[in-house]
Design an enzyme around this catalytic site. Structure first.
Site, PDB file in Angstrom:
ATOM      1  N   CYS A 140      51.366  14.390 -63.012  1.00 42.18           N
ATOM      2  CA  CYS A 140      52.546  15.202 -62.806  1.00 42.18           C
ATOM      3  C   CYS A 140      53.023  15.648 -64.053  1.00 42.18           C
ATOM      4  O   CYS A 140      53.116  14.766 -64.876  1.00 42.18           O
ATOM      5  CB  CYS A 140      53.518  14.501 -61.796  1.00 42.18           C
ATOM      6  SG  CYS A 140      52.995  14.564 -59.942  1.00 42.18           S
TER       7      CYS A 140
ATOM      8  N   CYS B  72      51.538  19.235 -59.988  1.00 47.20           N
ATOM      9  CA  CYS B  72      52.787  18.906 -59.411  1.00 47.20           C
ATOM     10  C   CYS B  72      53.954  18.886 -60.380  1.00 47.20           C
ATOM     11  O   CYS B  72      53.709  18.627 -61.556  1.00 47.20           O
ATOM     12  CB  CYS B  72      52.610  17.733 -58.584  1.00 47.20           C
ATOM     13  SG  CYS B  72      52.323  16.072 -59.628  1.00 47.20           S
TER      14      CYS B  72
END
Ligand SMILES: *[C@@H]1O[C@H](CO)[C@@H](O)[C@H](O)[C@H]1NC(C)=O
Ligand SMILES: *[C@@H]1O[C@H](CO)[C@@H](O)[C@H](O)[C@H]1NC(C)=O
Ligand SMILES: *[C@@H]1O[C@H](CO)[C@@H](O)[C@H](O)[C@H]1NC(C)=O
Length: 209
Positions: free
Chosen positions: A107, A188
Site C-alpha cells: 500500500c 491501494c
C-alpha cells in the site's frame, strides 16, 4: 482523480495510435503496394529463456512475491498469442497470464506515470520508495521485450511483429494495457501519479480506496 488522469492519458495515447494507424493504412492504399505484413521488430531472440530467467530473478529479488510457476508463465503467454493474428490480440487474451502473475502490491507505494519514463525510473531507483509498473512481476518479466505469434503454426514470429502504431489490438499494446490496468487495480492506499509537466500537468498524489 488519479485514476481519471491515468485513464485520460491512456485515451490520449490510444487516440494517437488510432490516428497514426489510419494514416499508415491510407499511405499503403495510395501506393498500391502489395500488402506488407508487419513493420515492427520481430520477437526478441531467446524470449522463453529471458522470461524464465527474469521470473526466477524476480523471486530472488523479492521473496515476498512467493513461489511462481515460471514455466506456467511462458505457457500462458503462448496460449495468449500462438496461432493468432498479431493485430487481433486483445486484453482478454492475456487474462490468464495476468492471473498467474498476480501479486500483492504494498500500500501507498504505487507510482503511475505518463510520458516521464526516464525521469520516473531514475527517481524510483534513487529512492527505492515507489513501485512502478516495471517493478511489478508482470512488468519486470516483459519490460523491453517484443513478441507476437503466427497464424499458420504455433510459435513466435521472429521476423516481424506489428509496431505500436500499426494496429490497435496488437500483441504488445494489449499486453501493456492489461498490465497497467492490473497494477492500478491492485494498488491501494495513496497512489502517486507522475505526469510530464510540459505535456500534462504536474506530480500529483491522491487517496483512493
Ligand atoms: C480475431 O479474434 C477473435 C477472437 O479471438 C476471432 O473470433 C476472430 O475470428 C479473429 N479475427 C481475425 C480476422 O483473425
Ligand atoms: C516531457 O515531454 C517532452 C515532450 O514530449 C519530452 O521532450 C521530455 O523529455 C519529457 N520529460 C520527461 C522528464 O520525460
Ligand atoms: C479491438 O478489440 C476490441 C475488444 O477488446 C474490439 O471491440 C475492437 O473492435 C477491436 N478493434 C479493432 C480495430 O479491431
Amino acid at each position: 482523480m488519479s485514476r481519471l488522469l491515468w485513464r485520460k492519458s491512456i485515451l490520449a495515447l490510444a487516440g494517437i495510435i488510432l490516428a497514426s494507424g489510419f494514416g499508415a493504412a491510407e499511405a499503403q492504399r495510395n501506393l498500391k503496394a502489395p500488402k506488407k505484413r508487419y513493420t515492427g521488430p520481430g520477437t526478441t531472440p531467446n524470449l522463453r529463456n529471458i522470461i524464465i530467467g527474469r521470473c526466477y530473478h524476480y523471486m530472488s529479488l523479492y521473496p515476498a512475491t512467493g513461489v511462481k510457476d515460471c514455466s506456467g508463465v511462458w505457457q500462458e503467454l503462448t496460449d495468449a498469442v500462438f496461432r493468432k493474428e498479431p493485430c487481433n490480440i486483445t486484453e482478454e487474451d492475456y487474462k490468464k497470464l495476468a492471473q498467474v502473475t498476480a501479486q500483492t502490491i504494498p500500500c501507498d507505494k504505487s507510482l503511475l506515470w505518463s510520458r516521464t519514463n526516464d525521469l520516473v525510473h531514475r527517481y524510483t531507483k534513487a529512492t527505492e520508495s515507489f513501485m512502478t509498473l516495471e517493478d511489478t512481476f508482470l512488468g519486470f518479466l516483459f519490460n523491453g521485450l517484443t513478441w507476437c505469434g503466427k497464424t499458420a503454426s504455433p510459435g513466435m514470429n521472429y521476423n516481424a511483429c506489428p509496431s505500436w502504431k500499426e494496429c490497435t489490438n496488437n500483441s504488445l499494446s494489449s499486453f501493456w494495457k492489461i498490465a497497467s490496468a492490473t497494477f492500478s487495480q491492485a494498488s491501494c492506499g495513496t497512489v502517486h501519479v507522475m505526469l510530464n509537466g510540459s505535456a500534462d500537468g504536474a506530480i500529483t498524489r491522491k487517496e483512493r480506496c
